[in-house]
Design a protein around this motif. Structure first.
Motif, mmCIF file in Angstrom:
data_model
loop_
_atom_site.group_PDB
_atom_site.id
_atom_site.type_symbol
_atom_site.label_atom_id
_atom_site.label_comp_id
_atom_site.label_asym_id
_atom_site.label_seq_id
_atom_site.Cartn_x
_atom_site.Cartn_y
_atom_site.Cartn_z
ATOM 1 N N SER A 53 -11.617 -27.769 19.402
ATOM 2 C CA SER A 53 -10.794 -27.423 18.244
ATOM 3 C C SER A 53 -11.705 -27.291 17.032
ATOM 4 N N ARG A 54 -11.460 -26.276 16.227
ATOM 5 C CA ARG A 54 -12.238 -26.090 15.009
ATOM 6 C C ARG A 54 -11.275 -25.847 13.849
ATOM 7 N N PRO A 55 -11.138 -26.848 12.986
ATOM 8 C CA PRO A 55 -11.762 -28.170 13.002
ATOM 9 C C PRO A 55 -11.100 -29.076 14.040
ATOM 10 N N PRO A 56 -11.744 -30.179 14.391
ATOM 11 C CA PRO A 56 -11.206 -31.059 15.445
ATOM 12 C C PRO A 56 -10.056 -31.924 14.922
ATOM 13 N N VAL A 57 -8.893 -31.301 14.786
ATOM 14 C CA VAL A 57 -7.740 -31.979 14.188
ATOM 15 C C VAL A 57 -7.362 -33.232 14.972
ATOM 16 N N GLU A 58 -7.540 -33.187 16.304
ATOM 17 C CA GLU A 58 -7.161 -34.350 17.118
ATOM 18 C C GLU A 58 -8.050 -35.562 16.825
ATOM 19 N N HIS A 59 -9.182 -35.331 16.162
ATOM 20 C CA HIS A 59 -10.094 -36.431 15.827
ATOM 21 C C HIS A 59 -10.077 -36.755 14.336
ATOM 22 N N LEU A 60 -9.056 -36.301 13.615
ATOM 23 C CA LEU A 60 -9.027 -36.484 12.163
ATOM 24 C C LEU A 60 -9.152 -37.953 11.768
ATOM 25 N N ASP A 61 -8.395 -38.829 12.420
ATOM 26 C CA ASP A 61 -8.450 -40.255 12.063
ATOM 27 C C ASP A 61 -9.847 -40.823 12.284
ATOM 28 N N ASP A 62 -10.484 -40.454 13.417
ATOM 29 C CA ASP A 62 -11.841 -40.939 13.687
ATOM 30 C C ASP A 62 -12.827 -40.441 12.634
ATOM 31 N N VAL A 63 -12.670 -39.168 12.238
ATOM 32 C CA VAL A 63 -13.572 -38.604 11.233
ATOM 33 C C VAL A 63 -13.457 -39.375 9.924
ATOM 34 N N LEU A 64 -12.241 -39.722 9.525
ATOM 35 C CA LEU A 64 -12.052 -40.477 8.284
ATOM 36 C C LEU A 64 -12.626 -41.888 8.396
ATOM 37 N N VAL A 65 -12.306 -42.566 9.497
ATOM 38 C CA VAL A 65 -12.771 -43.952 9.654
ATOM 39 C C VAL A 65 -14.290 -44.003 9.761
ATOM 40 N N ASN A 66 -14.870 -43.168 10.641
ATOM 41 C CA ASN A 66 -16.317 -43.187 10.828
ATOM 42 C C ASN A 66 -17.053 -42.642 9.611
ATOM 43 N N GLY A 67 -16.443 -41.647 8.949
ATOM 44 C CA GLY A 67 -17.060 -41.137 7.729
ATOM 45 C C GLY A 67 -17.139 -42.197 6.657
ATOM 46 N N ARG A 68 -16.096 -43.030 6.572
ATOM 47 C CA ARG A 68 -16.094 -44.112 5.581
ATOM 48 C C ARG A 68 -17.140 -45.169 5.931
ATOM 49 N N VAL A 69 -17.300 -45.473 7.238
ATOM 50 C CA VAL A 69 -18.348 -46.408 7.657
ATOM 51 C C VAL A 69 -19.720 -45.886 7.223
ATOM 52 N N PHE A 70 -19.946 -44.598 7.467
ATOM 53 C CA PHE A 70 -21.231 -43.991 7.103
ATOM 54 C C PHE A 70 -21.444 -44.044 5.597
ATOM 55 N N ALA A 71 -20.396 -43.690 4.836
ATOM 56 C CA ALA A 71 -20.522 -43.670 3.384
ATOM 57 C C ALA A 71 -20.843 -45.056 2.829
ATOM 58 N N GLN A 72 -20.251 -46.083 3.424
ATOM 59 C CA GLN A 72 -20.539 -47.447 2.977
ATOM 60 C C GLN A 72 -21.968 -47.853 3.296
ATOM 61 N N ARG A 73 -22.522 -47.302 4.399
ATOM 62 C CA ARG A 73 -23.882 -47.643 4.788
ATOM 63 C C ARG A 73 -24.930 -46.830 4.028
ATOM 64 N N TRP A 74 -24.617 -45.563 3.723
ATOM 65 C CA TRP A 74 -25.655 -44.667 3.203
ATOM 66 C C TRP A 74 -25.330 -44.029 1.864
ATOM 67 N N GLY A 75 -24.098 -44.192 1.400
ATOM 68 C CA GLY A 75 -23.796 -43.712 0.057
ATOM 69 C C GLY A 75 -23.329 -42.276 -0.028
ATOM 70 N N TRP A 76 -23.164 -41.591 1.085
ATOM 71 C CA TRP A 76 -22.632 -40.226 1.063
ATOM 72 C C TRP A 76 -21.841 -39.967 2.341
ATOM 73 N N TRP A 77 -20.959 -38.991 2.274
ATOM 74 C CA TRP A 77 -20.079 -38.707 3.400
ATOM 75 C C TRP A 77 -20.693 -37.663 4.321
ATOM 76 N N PRO A 78 -20.689 -37.921 5.646
ATOM 77 C CA PRO A 78 -21.131 -36.910 6.607
ATOM 78 C C PRO A 78 -19.950 -36.000 6.967
ATOM 79 N N MET A 79 -20.182 -35.074 7.873
ATOM 80 C CA MET A 79 -19.138 -34.196 8.419
ATOM 81 C C MET A 79 -18.362 -33.476 7.318
ATOM 82 N N GLN A 80 -19.092 -33.070 6.254
ATOM 83 C CA GLN A 80 -18.441 -32.428 5.117
ATOM 84 C C GLN A 80 -17.717 -31.149 5.529
ATOM 85 N N GLY A 81 -18.308 -30.380 6.473
ATOM 86 C CA GLY A 81 -17.654 -29.142 6.904
ATOM 87 C C GLY A 81 -16.286 -29.388 7.495
#
Length: 454
Positions: free
Chosen positions: A405-433
């Motif tokens: 799927s483009r974008p991977p709508v079925e993984h939306l919750d994971d993208v938000l949760v994991n993106g927040r983990v990354f942002a807390q660790r590194w100060g910026w959000w991944p998976m911006q696209g």
């Protein structure tokens, strides 16, 4: 029982008094057994049920003295099997002793003086049967628990060997008595030709008060150690239980949840070089050789990946003709090694590094679950540690087609949760696209520095 056994009238009085006798027995347990007072209420109620069932079974046995008492089902079946786990055998013997004493003490109040002695003899004979039945119940439980523990231990070690990051792993190990939160490491070597290799390894580890898990895969012995700040002396002692040949020790990691990283290094067999390939990728025949030719410590190497078109099957002989590396990443020519300028282009579909570099980076972060973020985090960890990224020409891999799927709508919750983990660790959000594509569809929105579901 002889013909002089208790009369039916006596047995009916005893039957009517069974509830009261069981209650009195539990009250005496409460007075005389300090550990019983501290038991949870549900376990105390199970003991009451067992005591009452035992007295009822006594009455039935006295009525039919020629029939062996079915104590396992009639008495112990009154409580869940968890009671056997919660109450050790020695304490169960104490509970039975108290119950028998109460029944004997109260016989004069329940039956007439002429029949008390005959009933007391019946209680004595019956208590012997209860003792044998108790031993049988605990022996059966120990046998079944031993078989269950062996299967559970095999599942835990198998998961580590296969490189599976299973969320349930620490819980499964805890059920086996694993309490370690300190460093953990994995040993791999050949099995020894002994009758009970598992027990020999456990004795060696536990003699030094270490936690241990043991598994055998083909001719390889895999041992997981933990529980001590310094595992080196334990590893040296346990290594003596392996068969002929080298014993490879993986790097110490922070917890059992990360032991897959130690296992990966140990299972490399001392080669010192690790190659990672996505499960959907087919390696070109030269992939390993190209990675190995340029391997060096302190570097993260990645090769070009081609996304294959749909097909029922792929002709391996023609894969090279389908090479069309992903345009978003560098694709140097065969034999060329290109230093990367941006670690954010790293992806985990195909990469290689030395075992020493893997240990230095500590493997993948375990804070991520589900889809997305962990490979970008790994690259950022490498960048922060001064580990460079290179693109290796000729180390080609071919990603088999599957629907996405483009974008991977079925993984939306994971993208938000994991993106927040990354942002807390590194100060910026991944998976911006992906986030921007979700936002265009009204599925997420920007909230300050955060992204949230719309």
């Amino acid at each position: 029982m002889s013909a002089a056994g208790p009369s039916e009238a006596t047995l009916r009085r005893l039957e009517r008094a069974s509830g009261s006798l069981a209650t009195q027995a539990v009250a005496r347990m409460d007075d005389s057994l300090p550990w019983f007072r501290s038991m949870p209420a549900d376990q105390r109620s199970w003991v009451t049920l067992v005591a009452q069932a035992g007295i009822a079974s006594l009455v039935e046995w006295c009525r039919h003295p020629g029939r062996p008492p079915r104590l396992t089902g009639e008495v112990f079946g009154a409580a869940p099997r968890e009671l056997v786990r919660a109450v050790p055998l020695k304490q169960t013997v104490d509970l039975i002793k108290v119950t028998v004493e109460v029944v004997e003490d109260r016989l004069g109040q329940v039956v007439g003086p002429g029949e008390a002695e005959a009933l007391r003899l019946a209680v004595l004979q019956y208590s012997r049967e209860v003792a044998f039945a108790t031993a049988h119940v605990y022996a059966s439980y120990a046998e079944n628990r031993g078989a269950w523990d062996a299967r559970l231990e095999a599942l835990v070690v198998d998961a580590l060997v296969r490189g599976e990051r299973v969320d349930e792993l620490p819980g499964r190990a805890a059920a086996l008595g694993w309490a370690a939160t300190a460093p953990v490491l994995v040993l791999v070597g050949h099995t020894a030709d002994v009758d009970d290799l598992h027990s020999a390894v456990r004795r060696a580890a536990r003699s030094m008060r270490a936690d241990v898990l043991v598994g055998v895969h083909a001719h390889q012995l895999v041992v997981v150690l933990g529980g001590l700040p310094d595992l080196t002396p334990v590893a040296e002692k346990v290594s003596a239980e392996f068969g002929p040949g080298p014993v490879v020790r993986g790097p110490a990691v922070a917890s059992l949840a990360q032991a897959v990283d130690s296992a990966a290094a140990a299972l490399a067999g001392g080669a010192g070089h690790l190659v990672f390939l996505d499960v959907d990728c087919i390696p070109a025949p030269e992939l390993v050789a190209r990675y190995a030719a340029v391997a060096q410590d302190g570097v993260l190497d990645s090769g070009p990946v081609t996304y294959l078109p749909p097909a029922d099957d792929y002709d391996l002989e023609r894969l090279a003709s389908l090479a069309d590396p992903h345009p978003a990443r560098p694709a140097p020519a065969d034999g060329e090694v290109l230093p990367a300028q941006d670690h954010r282009l790293f992806w985990s579909l195909s990469f290689a590094l030395t075992a020493a570099t893997w240990a230095r980076l500590g493997g993948f972060c375990e804070a991520y679950a589900g889809y997305g973020g962990e490979d970008t985090d790994f690259a950022e960890t490498a960048h922060a540690a001064g580990v460079g990224l290179r693109w290796v020409g000729g180390a080609a891999a071919f990603h088999q087609h599957h629907p996405v799927s483009r974008p991977p709508v079925e993984h939306l919750d994971d993208v938000l949760v994991n993106g927040r983990v990354f942002a807390q660790r590194w100060g910026w959000w991944p998976m911006q696209g992906w986030l921007e594509a979700f936002a265009e569809r009204g599925l997420v929105r920007r909230c300050g520095e955060d992204w949230v579901a719309a």
